[in-house]
Enzyme design. Structure first.
Site, PDB file in Angstrom:
ATOM      1  N   TYR A  76     -16.245 -10.329  14.321  1.00 33.84           N
ATOM      2  CA  TYR A  76     -15.100 -10.522  13.427  1.00 33.84           C
ATOM      3  C   TYR A  76     -15.507 -10.267  11.978  1.00 33.84           C
ATOM      4  O   TYR A  76     -14.756  -9.694  11.206  1.00 33.84           O
ATOM      5  CB  TYR A  76     -14.527 -11.946  13.567  1.00 33.84           C
ATOM      6  CG  TYR A  76     -13.229 -12.081  12.816  1.00 33.84           C
ATOM      7  CD1 TYR A  76     -12.032 -11.715  13.420  1.00 33.84           C
ATOM      8  CD2 TYR A  76     -13.209 -12.524  11.497  1.00 33.84           C
ATOM      9  CE1 TYR A  76     -10.830 -11.794  12.722  1.00 33.84           C
ATOM     10  CE2 TYR A  76     -12.010 -12.597  10.797  1.00 33.84           C
ATOM     11  CZ  TYR A  76     -10.826 -12.244  11.404  1.00 33.84           C
ATOM     12  OH  TYR A  76      -9.642 -12.300  10.720  1.00 33.84           O
ATOM     13  N   PHE A 128       4.223  12.475  -1.471  1.00 32.92           N
ATOM     14  CA  PHE A 128       4.091  12.382  -0.025  1.00 32.92           C
ATOM     15  C   PHE A 128       4.951  11.195   0.410  1.00 32.92           C
ATOM     16  O   PHE A 128       5.065  10.206  -0.315  1.00 32.92           O
ATOM     17  CB  PHE A 128       2.636  12.222   0.447  1.00 32.92           C
ATOM     18  CG  PHE A 128       2.589  12.207   1.948  1.00 32.92           C
ATOM     19  CD1 PHE A 128       2.845  13.367   2.659  1.00 32.92           C
ATOM     20  CD2 PHE A 128       2.407  11.028   2.652  1.00 32.92           C
ATOM     21  CE1 PHE A 128       2.895  13.345   4.043  1.00 32.92           C
ATOM     22  CE2 PHE A 128       2.457  11.015   4.041  1.00 32.92           C
ATOM     23  CZ  PHE A 128       2.702  12.180   4.736  1.00 32.92           C
ATOM     24  N   ASP A 219      -5.524  10.887  -3.677  1.00 28.86           N
ATOM     25  CA  ASP A 219      -5.215  10.780  -2.261  1.00 28.86           C
ATOM     26  C   ASP A 219      -6.225  11.707  -1.586  1.00 28.86           C
ATOM     27  O   ASP A 219      -6.094  12.927  -1.610  1.00 28.86           O
ATOM     28  CB  ASP A 219      -3.778  11.218  -1.969  1.00 28.86           C
ATOM     29  CG  ASP A 219      -3.448  11.104  -0.481  1.00 28.86           C
ATOM     30  OD1 ASP A 219      -4.393  11.113   0.335  1.00 28.86           O
ATOM     31  OD2 ASP A 219      -2.266  11.013  -0.133  1.00 28.86           O
ATOM     32  N   LYS A 262      -7.225  12.472   9.210  1.00 26.19           N
ATOM     33  CA  LYS A 262      -7.189  13.917   8.979  1.00 26.19           C
ATOM     34  C   LYS A 262      -8.624  14.442   8.845  1.00 26.19           C
ATOM     35  O   LYS A 262      -9.310  14.653   9.834  1.00 26.19           O
ATOM     36  CB  LYS A 262      -6.349  14.231   7.738  1.00 26.19           C
ATOM     37  CG  LYS A 262      -4.837  14.105   7.948  1.00 26.19           C
ATOM     38  CD  LYS A 262      -4.351  12.700   7.883  1.00 26.19           C
ATOM     39  CE  LYS A 262      -2.849  12.617   7.769  1.00 26.19           C
ATOM     40  NZ  LYS A 262      -2.380  11.219   7.783  1.00 26.19           N
ATOM     41  N   ARG A 388       9.766  19.573   7.269  1.00 26.59           N
ATOM     42  CA  ARG A 388       9.367  19.100   5.950  1.00 26.59           C
ATOM     43  C   ARG A 388      10.354  19.717   4.976  1.00 26.59           C
ATOM     44  O   ARG A 388      10.095  20.709   4.323  1.00 26.59           O
ATOM     45  CB  ARG A 388       7.932  19.511   5.592  1.00 26.59           C
ATOM     46  CG  ARG A 388       6.870  18.839   6.445  1.00 26.59           C
ATOM     47  CD  ARG A 388       6.424  17.461   5.973  1.00 26.59           C
ATOM     48  NE  ARG A 388       7.195  16.353   6.477  1.00 26.59           N
ATOM     49  CZ  ARG A 388       6.699  15.110   6.660  1.00 26.59           C
ATOM     50  NH1 ARG A 388       5.442  14.857   6.440  1.00 26.59           N
ATOM     51  NH2 ARG A 388       7.475  14.127   7.039  1.00 26.59           N
ATOM     52  N   PHE A 455      13.121  10.638   8.439  1.00 26.55           N
ATOM     53  CA  PHE A 455      12.734  11.764   9.301  1.00 26.55           C
ATOM     54  C   PHE A 455      12.102  11.310  10.612  1.00 26.55           C
ATOM     55  O   PHE A 455      12.176  12.006  11.613  1.00 26.55           O
ATOM     56  CB  PHE A 455      11.767  12.709   8.560  1.00 26.55           C
ATOM     57  CG  PHE A 455      10.559  12.013   8.013  1.00 26.55           C
ATOM     58  CD1 PHE A 455      10.596  11.395   6.772  1.00 26.55           C
ATOM     59  CD2 PHE A 455       9.379  11.961   8.740  1.00 26.55           C
ATOM     60  CE1 PHE A 455       9.493  10.735   6.257  1.00 26.55           C
ATOM     61  CE2 PHE A 455       8.262  11.304   8.246  1.00 26.55           C
ATOM     62  CZ  PHE A 455       8.325  10.691   7.005  1.00 26.55           C
TER      63      PHE A 455
HETATM   64  N1  F0G Z   1      -1.355  10.979   2.298  1.00 30.82           N
HETATM   65  C1  F0G Z   1      -1.171  12.188   2.834  1.00 30.82           C
HETATM   66  C2  F0G Z   1      -1.395  13.399   2.007  1.00 30.82           C
HETATM   67  C3  F0G Z   1      -0.794  12.300   4.187  1.00 30.82           C
HETATM   68  O1  F0G Z   1      -0.636  13.510   4.707  1.00 30.82           O
HETATM   69  C4  F0G Z   1      -0.610  11.120   4.945  1.00 30.82           C
HETATM   70  C5  F0G Z   1      -0.189  11.195   6.325  1.00 30.82           C
HETATM   71  C6  F0G Z   1      -0.798   9.885   4.330  1.00 30.82           C
HETATM   72  C7  F0G Z   1      -1.171   9.855   3.004  1.00 30.82           C
HETATM   73  C8  F0G Z   1      -0.576   8.584   5.057  1.00 30.82           C
HETATM   74  O2  F0G Z   1      -1.602   8.328   5.908  1.00 30.82           O
HETATM   75  O3  F0G Z   1      -0.524   8.384   8.171  1.00 30.82           O
HETATM   76  O4  F0G Z   1      -2.791   7.412   7.827  1.00 30.82           O
HETATM   77  O5  F0G Z   1      -0.797   6.224   6.995  1.00 30.82           O
HETATM   78  N2  F0G Z   1       0.250  12.236   6.844  1.00 30.82           N
HETATM   79  C9  F0G Z   1       0.608  12.444   8.228  1.00 30.82           C
HETATM   80  C10 F0G Z   1       1.113  13.847   8.386  1.00 30.82           C
HETATM   81  C11 F0G Z   1       1.492  11.422   8.806  1.00 30.82           C
HETATM   82  O6  F0G Z   1       1.554  14.173   9.490  1.00 30.82           O
HETATM   83  O7  F0G Z   1       1.053  14.639   7.454  1.00 30.82           O
HETATM   84  P1  F0G Z   1      -1.409   7.549   7.307  1.00 30.82           P
END
Ligand code: F0G
Length: 464
Positions: A76, A128, A219, A262, A388, A455
């Protein structure tokens, strides 16, 4: 015999485990699409052949990462995997402080709550969805300060993710720097088509922020992909390693939010990381994570998840990996371009973006051209993509009307290390097949609209 002219490259991995794909008939897809309200987010994954919905959490892990999963220290508190992840973040991103989270939006939630006061403005290089929503929920207003070229799918600017410093200057003049807690700068800007920011621009933004006492929060979700573009497009960095470029980019920021799902080649995970001089913000985030995610040494993740992400960082900065990753997108891009399909150029880091406005010029924006195109692609081939455009852009906070984004795109997003070149060929051929019958495609009507991030769950009907 004619000589082969070109030496091909291939995926820099071999396949050890496979997951079988299910093929569907057109009748099955007609039914599945109706049941999902023409929204690809509502399709069952089982009904999908090639899944290009997202590159988020859909990556294939390596044997090295899977081996790490077995070394999960599921304590934990104080799991050794946390300390390994912390060390990797310090080593590769250069931030001293790490707060793990289950994914990116949890980090966005915390930084927004900590830094934004009601009435503040948060500039960003295009919005985003989740990032902006958390800024709004904290009482802030997002302001788009990306260069104009980013909104033009035909502009060939090599760094369409760049911040327009004039727009920053104007914002500071209008609202005052004290109303701007930070600027959020994303690597390879998702909504712009996966377009990178240049190091030169980052340096300028940093200097601007310093002058006005504004923080710069990255980000970092696809920052490693951004680093590759810097290496290949910015002369100064030609001979630098991806890791060196990544470190330098981060050095111009005060911290970052991260979706590890990602770049970092995992199925779950994220973090908030902060530079050494941000101890107070870190302390606050460390208190907050306990409320929303879990103890500060696991943040909603299992020990094994943190280990996989730590190992993912090491693999993600490997040049062979990142070159092939982006090379795959370029391959599909070139194929589509050669048959005249309108796509966002230059081709970005994680996806091909079909330009639905030019693909279906007869479908009005209020009839959801990108949503329509995504539905048609599924119907034809079982390939799943993502809207998008106007649906993703949501509604204006003040007027309640739709936001009308300039870009109306369908994203074909490639998971990392998952699909082969043959899958890419099949995808390009499916897009071509729809392009040939585009004149007969009709738009959609929205029949259900959720309040937040519509969406994901909105439902549609075909227009008669
Ligand atoms: N920032 C960017 C640039 C993203 O593309 C995403 C998520 C997030 C933040 C949020 O992160 O999903 O881990 O909470 N993008 C996904 C996409 C959902 O399909 O582009 P997360």
């Amino acid at each position: 015999m004619e000589k082969l002219k070109k030496r091909s490259w291939a995926e820099p991995f071999k396949i050890k485990t496979v997951e079988l794909l299910k093929m569907t008939t057109r009748e099955e897809r007609v039914r599945a699409l109706k049941e999902s309200g023409y929204n690809t987010f509502l399709l069952k994954s089982e009904d999908v052949y090639i899944d290009l919905l997202t590159d988020s959490g859909t990556n294939a892990m390596s044997d090295y990462q899977w081996a790490g999963m077995m070394l999960g220290d599921e304590a934990y508190a104080g799991s050794k995997n946390f300390y390994n992840l912390e060390a990797r973040v310090q080593q590769f991103y250069g931030y001293k402080y790490l707060v793990p989270t289950h994914q990116g939006r949890a980090a966005e939630h915390m930084i927004s709550k900590i830094l934004i006061k009601p009435g503040d403005f948060i500039p960003g290089n295009m919005y985003f969805t989740t990032t902006r929503l958390h800024q709004e929920l904290a009482g802030g207003t997002f302001v788009d300060v990306i260069i104009d070229e980013a909104h033009d799918p035909t502009s060939l600017h090599p760094f369409k993710g760049n911040v327009d410093l004039q727009k920053m200057e104007d914002l500071v003049k209008k609202v005052g720097a004290n109303k701007i807690p930070y600027i959020s700068v994303a690597g390879t800007v998702n909504m712009a088509g996966g377009q990178p920011v240049s190091m030169e621009n980052l340096r300028q933004v940093r200097a601007f922020c310093k002058k006005h006492g504004i923080r710069l929060i990255l980000d970092a979700t696809r920052l490693i992909e951004n680093a590759y573009f810097i290496k290949t497009r910015e002369k100064e960095f030609e001979a630098k390693s991806i890791a060196e470029i990544l470190r330098e980019m981060c050095s111009y920021s005060d911290g970052c939010t991260m979706s590890g799902k990602k770049d970092l080649l995992v199925n779950i995970g994220g973090f908030l990381a902060l530079a050494e001089h941000e101890r107070e913000v870190f302390e606050e985030a460390r208190n907050m994570v306990v409320v929303y995610e879990g103890l500060h040494t696991y943040g909603g993740l299992a020990g094994r998840d943190m280990e996989a992400m730590a190992r993912g960082i090491e693999e993600a900065v490997n040049l062979d990996h990142i070159r092939a990753r982006i090379g795959q997108i370029e391959y599909v891009g070139e194929k589509l371009q050669s048959i005249g399909i309108p796509i966002v150029l230059p081709v970005g880091g994680h996806a091909i973006f079909l330009d639905a406005k030019r693909f279906l010029p007869h479908v009005k924006q209020v009839e959801f051209p990108a949503q329509t195109l995504a539905a048609e692609l599924y119907l034809d081939s079982g390939i799943r993509s993502m809207e998008r455009g106007i649906v993703s852009a949501g509604r204006n906070k003040e007027t309640g009307d739709h936001n009308y984004p300039k870009l109306e795109l369908v994203r074909l997003t490639f998971p990392r290390r998952v699909y082969t070149q043959a899958h890419c060929d099949v995808t390009a051929e499916a897009v071509e097949a729809i392009y040939e019958k585009r004149d007969n495609i009709k738009g959609l009507k929205m029949i259900y609209e959720p309040k937040y991030l519509r969406f994901f769950q909105a439902r549609f009907e075909k227009l008669a």
